[in-house]
Structure formats: C-alpha cells, structure tokens
Write a protein that holds these residues in place. Structure first.
Motif, PDB file in Angstrom:
ATOM      1  N   GLY A  63      -7.967  16.079 -17.999  1.00  0.00           N
ATOM      2  CA  GLY A  63      -8.149  17.243 -17.140  1.00  0.00           C
ATOM      3  C   GLY A  63      -7.560  17.148 -15.750  1.00  0.00           C
ATOM      4  N   LEU A  64      -6.751  16.119 -15.451  1.00  0.00           N
ATOM      5  CA  LEU A  64      -6.128  15.983 -14.136  1.00  0.00           C
ATOM      6  C   LEU A  64      -4.650  16.332 -14.236  1.00  0.00           C
ATOM      7  N   ASP A  65      -4.177  17.189 -13.335  1.00  0.00           N
ATOM      8  CA  ASP A  65      -2.784  17.630 -13.396  1.00  0.00           C
ATOM      9  C   ASP A  65      -1.929  16.919 -12.351  1.00  0.00           C
ATOM     10  N   THR A  66      -0.656  17.272 -12.311  1.00  0.00           N
ATOM     11  CA  THR A  66       0.285  16.615 -11.409  1.00  0.00           C
ATOM     12  C   THR A  66      -0.102  16.831  -9.954  1.00  0.00           C
ATOM     13  N   ALA A  67      -0.606  18.024  -9.624  1.00  0.00           N
ATOM     14  CA  ALA A  67      -1.028  18.300  -8.251  1.00  0.00           C
ATOM     15  C   ALA A  67      -2.142  17.353  -7.818  1.00  0.00           C
ATOM     16  N   PHE A  68      -3.026  17.027  -8.748  1.00  0.00           N
ATOM     17  CA  PHE A  68      -4.103  16.092  -8.414  1.00  0.00           C
ATOM     18  C   PHE A  68      -3.524  14.726  -8.073  1.00  0.00           C
ATOM     19  N   TRP A  69      -2.589  14.244  -8.895  1.00  0.00           N
ATOM     20  CA  TRP A  69      -1.999  12.927  -8.622  1.00  0.00           C
ATOM     21  C   TRP A  69      -1.253  12.938  -7.298  1.00  0.00           C
TER      22      TRP A  69
ATOM     23  N   SER B 266      -2.228  14.487  -4.728  1.00  0.00           N
ATOM     24  CA  SER B 266      -3.218  14.517  -3.642  1.00  0.00           C
ATOM     25  C   SER B 266      -3.824  13.144  -3.349  1.00  0.00           C
ATOM     26  N   VAL B 267      -3.535  12.175  -4.194  1.00  0.00           N
ATOM     27  CA  VAL B 267      -4.088  10.830  -4.005  1.00  0.00           C
ATOM     28  C   VAL B 267      -3.436  10.181  -2.787  1.00  0.00           C
ATOM     29  N   ARG B 268      -4.254   9.586  -1.925  1.00  0.00           N
ATOM     30  CA  ARG B 268      -3.768   8.943  -0.712  1.00  0.00           C
ATOM     31  C   ARG B 268      -3.996   7.430  -0.757  1.00  0.00           C
ATOM     32  N   LYS B 269      -3.370   6.770   0.211  1.00  0.00           N
ATOM     33  CA  LYS B 269      -3.460   5.313   0.260  1.00  0.00           C
ATOM     34  C   LYS B 269      -4.906   4.835   0.346  1.00  0.00           C
ATOM     35  N   GLU B 270      -5.743   5.566   1.119  1.00  0.00           N
ATOM     36  CA  GLU B 270      -7.132   5.148   1.245  1.00  0.00           C
ATOM     37  C   GLU B 270      -7.884   5.245  -0.080  1.00  0.00           C
ATOM     38  N   ASP B 271      -7.454   6.157  -0.962  1.00  0.00           N
ATOM     39  CA  ASP B 271      -8.057   6.240  -2.298  1.00  0.00           C
ATOM     40  C   ASP B 271      -7.753   4.984  -3.107  1.00  0.00           C
ATOM     41  N   ILE B 272      -6.537   4.511  -2.965  1.00  0.00           N
ATOM     42  CA  ILE B 272      -6.129   3.307  -3.696  1.00  0.00           C
ATOM     43  C   ILE B 272      -6.919   2.098  -3.199  1.00  0.00           C
ATOM     44  N   TYR B 273      -7.044   1.983  -1.867  1.00  0.00           N
ATOM     45  CA  TYR B 273      -7.798   0.857  -1.313  1.00  0.00           C
ATOM     46  C   TYR B 273      -9.260   0.907  -1.747  1.00  0.00           C
ATOM     47  N   GLU B 274      -9.819   2.099  -1.773  1.00  0.00           N
ATOM     48  CA  GLU B 274     -11.211   2.233  -2.202  1.00  0.00           C
ATOM     49  C   GLU B 274     -11.364   1.857  -3.673  1.00  0.00           C
ATOM     50  N   TYR B 275     -10.363   2.163  -4.471  1.00  0.00           N
ATOM     51  CA  TYR B 275     -10.389   1.804  -5.898  1.00  0.00           C
ATOM     52  C   TYR B 275     -10.331   0.289  -6.069  1.00  0.00           C
ATOM     53  N   LEU B 276      -9.481  -0.372  -5.289  1.00  0.00           N
ATOM     54  CA  LEU B 276      -9.393  -1.831  -5.372  1.00  0.00           C
ATOM     55  C   LEU B 276     -10.709  -2.476  -4.943  1.00  0.00           C
ATOM     56  N   TYR B 277     -11.334  -1.896  -3.924  1.00  0.00           N
ATOM     57  CA  TYR B 277     -12.644  -2.387  -3.486  1.00  0.00           C
ATOM     58  C   TYR B 277     -13.677  -2.206  -4.593  1.00  0.00           C
ATOM     59  N   PHE B 278     -13.642  -1.055  -5.243  1.00  0.00           N
ATOM     60  CA  PHE B 278     -14.552  -0.763  -6.353  1.00  0.00           C
ATOM     61  C   PHE B 278     -14.379  -1.780  -7.489  1.00  0.00           C
ATOM     62  N   LEU B 279     -13.124  -2.102  -7.815  1.00  0.00           N
ATOM     63  CA  LEU B 279     -12.864  -3.063  -8.881  1.00  0.00           C
ATOM     64  C   LEU B 279     -13.438  -4.432  -8.547  1.00  0.00           C
ATOM     65  N   ASN B 280     -13.324  -4.804  -7.289  1.00  0.00           N
ATOM     66  CA  ASN B 280     -13.790  -6.130  -6.883  1.00  0.00           C
ATOM     67  C   ASN B 280     -15.300  -6.193  -6.751  1.00  0.00           C
TER      68      ASN B 280
ATOM     69  N   PRO C 233       1.865   6.895  -3.059  1.00  0.00           N
ATOM     70  CA  PRO C 233       0.804   6.336  -2.210  1.00  0.00           C
ATOM     71  C   PRO C 233       0.606   4.832  -2.386  1.00  0.00           C
ATOM     72  N   THR C 234       1.171   4.252  -3.429  1.00  0.00           N
ATOM     73  CA  THR C 234       1.001   2.814  -3.672  1.00  0.00           C
ATOM     74  C   THR C 234       2.164   1.993  -3.125  1.00  0.00           C
ATOM     75  N   ALA C 235       3.167   2.655  -2.565  1.00  0.00           N
ATOM     76  CA  ALA C 235       4.419   1.975  -2.232  1.00  0.00           C
ATOM     77  C   ALA C 235       4.228   0.762  -1.330  1.00  0.00           C
ATOM     78  N   SER C 236       3.390   0.861  -0.317  1.00  0.00           N
ATOM     79  CA  SER C 236       3.248  -0.228   0.657  1.00  0.00           C
ATOM     80  C   SER C 236       2.018  -1.092   0.416  1.00  0.00           C
ATOM     81  N   ILE C 237       1.321  -0.864  -0.692  1.00  0.00           N
ATOM     82  CA  ILE C 237       0.102  -1.631  -0.972  1.00  0.00           C
ATOM     83  C   ILE C 237       0.455  -2.878  -1.772  1.00  0.00           C
ATOM     84  N   LYS C 238       0.097  -4.018  -1.233  1.00  0.00           N
ATOM     85  CA  LYS C 238       0.390  -5.280  -1.882  1.00  0.00           C
ATOM     86  C   LYS C 238      -0.818  -5.769  -2.679  1.00  0.00           C
TER      87      LYS C 238
END
Length: 395
Positions: free
Chosen positions: A75-81, A83-97, A132-137
C-alpha cells in the motif's frame, strides 16, 4: 501465498509480490537485470518489507501499539518513498539496534538494502530525484576473528563421520570437501555429477550471484569422492536421471542444506566439539591453508570465491602464527640472565649477594618453536577410511 524459498530450487519460486509495487519491481530488477541470486533478492525483499512496516507505524498509518509483524507491508506508493528523509533512516537503524536487537552486521545489511532500493529509484528508473540514504554510512563493524577447528579437531570430526553415521561414505566425503576445498554449504548441496571431473581432479562450483569457479581436488578429496560415488551409483531405487552428487539415503533425492547441517552437527557432537557450525568448516579450510600451505591472500580469495579481497582479510590475523614462530626461533630466545646480578631486591635490604641464588626461582626454558601442521597440501586432510571399504552393510 508463501514467500519463502524452496532451498533445493531457490530459483524456482512464486513472484515476490507481498509488498509495494516499487519494491516488487526492484526485486525483479535484482534477479533479472542485476543477476543476483534468488536468496540475495529474497533477503533484500524481506529487509524492505520490514522497513515498510516500520515507516507505516512511524507515519501513523497504523495504530501506534500495532506489532511490527502484524503490519501489512503493501500500500505504499512512489510518492511515499520520496517523502522519506534522512532522519527516518536514522530512526530505523536505532529501532533495529534497540528494539530488534540486531547486530551491527545485520543492521549494515538492512541499510545496504535501502541503499540499493533508493539507488534503483533514482538512477535506474528515475522515479525519484533524491536519495535519503546517500550520505548514511553503516555502523562500524566489530573485528571478530573467524572461529575454526584445529587440525587435530578436524581429524576427530572425520573419524566421527565414519562411526556415528548411517551413510558414512557420503558424510565422510562431505566433510572432507568442506575441510579441504573451503566450499560453502549451498555450493556443496548444489553440486551435480557433471560438475565433477576426477580425471582432471577438479570441481566446478556455482557461488553467490551465479559466479562460477573451479576448485581443484587433492588426494583426500579424490579418494573420498571415488568411495562415495561407488556407493551412490549402486543405491537401490536411485533414479538414473538424478544428477545431484549428494542424495538422501531414504528418498534418493538431493540432500537439503538443513539435513547437511544436522549431519555435521551430529558428527561434531560425537567428536566432542561444541560451538561450531557447518560454515566454520569453511573457515577451518581457509585457516589451515593460510597457516600451513604458503597461500597468499589473493590466492585464498580466488579459492573461497570472494568477490572482494576485503572479505578475505579476516584471515590475515593468522599472520600471528608466523610472527610467534619467528620470535621463538630467534637465536637469542634461549639466553638466560645471571639471576644473582639482576635480582637486587635482597641486596637493597642489606643481604649478601650470594644469598640471592638460594631463594631465586629457575627461569623456564623458552618454548620450542611452533611447528606448522604437517601434511602436504596435495595430500589433504583425511583419516584412515579402510573401515568403509569392506563389506560393511549400510543401514
């Protein structure tokens, strides 16, 4: 519809469509265009479905107390992807850990899945303009030394396969190939009869990403294969068209990854070996070759089928073996001091110099130089298999 792969035929699976359309298209791209294996594509697919669930809860598309596993990843479309920002990615990595307890290596792999997905959307199909993941190591990985069996433990394992197994010729042969060739579990299970050339003493293996390589056989491997194939080819009820090298005793079909793991684990238990997995036999082969076979890192990379020498670098710690030996072989390594001259403790207390000798402890002799595992590389790791060549009945 089940999304899980059949380990015997991972390339023949139903479409991966239990996700958003962009993810489904990306996974198809991985398999068809990028040439990734079904297992790799499936791993990325699962990672992206997990991220979809996380983002649905983060954006309030489901109740906040909904369990991640219960969230529909579709149910997620291209517009949703987009809208994802760098802080969303960092929060996801925190969630995984923090919440999922992922190790750094698992977190890094899930981040790699996101890197690949957004690279596809931006650079391959031009659906998005920003990544949004380009600079995340990825998180810095812990340097963990590979765990492996010693030469003596390897011999004990080979002995065990002959006496605790109901198909000793097969199980002994599999362990010999693991220990001498360093092949992956999937490579051993996927071997076909046409991949073996005993005359040229070599086997063709298909590793990750459909990468083909040739592995050469030493005397131990040739002997074990000849013994097993002689038994296999006379098995009652075996389909003459069965092309798998290693087959099950009852069903007479290609053995599964799980069954090999069970057999090896059982043999290890009988040999008194704990804490070792089937994959550790691959580490063992690489370790023993690096320690005793005068094998450089680039040769080891080719033999193991690594795509990058960086992966093979985990074995460079084994140089410590040679460093220790070099230090112990130093001709000055056995020089001992005049203890009476050097021990000034009692002299400082006003005692006579000569009294120091009586109370001083003897200095232990330097340890003898370490000796490399004996046995030429051409001979290989094996044990006496005369007990399997007689008229013993196999249950």
């Amino acid at each position: 519809m089940s999304i899980y792969l059949d380990e015997k035929n991972p390339g023949k699976h139903p479409p991966f469509d239990d996700a958003s359309p962009d993810i489904v298209e990306y996974v198809r791209y991985l398999e068809v265009i990028a040439g990734k294996s079904a297992n790799t594509a499936f791993s990325y697919y699962c990672d992206l479905r997990g991220f979809s669930r996380f983002m649905k809860r983060r954006r309030g598309l489901v109740p906040a107390d909904t369990e991640i596993k219960d969230i529909d990843p579709k149910g997620l479309d291209t517009a949703f992807w987009g809208s994802v920002r760098k802080e969303d990615i960092y929060e996801y990595l925190y969630f995984l850990n923090r919440e999922c307890g992922n190790k750094k290596s698992s977190t890094a792999r899930r981040l790699a899945s996101l890197h690949g997905f957004y690279d596809y959307l931006v650079n391959q199909v031009s659906k998005l303009t920003e990544n949004p993941t380009a600079s995340i190591k990825p998180p810095k990985q812990d340097k963990v030394l590979p765990k492996y069996l010693t030469a003596e433990q390897s011999m004990d394992l080979l002995e065990s396969t002959q006496y605790q197994s109901d198909f000793p010729e097969r199980d002994y042969c599999m362990v010999v190939l693991f220990l001498n060739c360093g092949m992956r579990l999937s490579e051993l299970v996927g071997m076909d009869l046409g991949d073996i050339d005993l005359e040229q003493r070599q086997i063709r293996l298909f590793g990750k990403g459909h990468k083909e390589r040739m592995v050469y056989l030493n005397e131990a491997c040739v002997e074990a294969l000849q013994l097993y194939l002689a038994k296999r080819n006379t098995m009652e009820g075996l389909n003459p068209k069965e092309k798998a090298v290693f087959v099950t005793r009852r069903r007479k079909e290609r053995i599964s990854n799980r069954r090999v793991e069970q057999l090896v684990t059982g043999a290890m238990k009988e040999a008194g070996l704990k804490g070792f997995s089937t994959h550790k036999l691959r580490h063992t082969a690489a370790t023993l070759m690096y320690q005793t076979g005068n094998v450089d890192i680039l040769t080891l990379k080719q033999l193991l089928g690594h795509s990058s020498v960086g992966t093979t670098q985990i074995y460079t710690h084994l140089q410590e073996f040679q460093v220790r030996a070099a230090i112990e072989q130093n001709p000055l390594g056995t020089v001992t001091p005049e203890k009476a001259r050097l021990d000034t403790t009692k002299r400082a207390a006003g005692e006579n110099r000569g009294e120091n000798n009586a109370d001083s402890m003897d200095v232990e002799e330097a340890a003898s130089p370490m000796e490399a595992f004996e046995g030429a590389a051409n001979d290989g790791i094996r044990v006496d298999i005369s007990s399997m060549t007689g008229d013993k009945e196999t249950v």
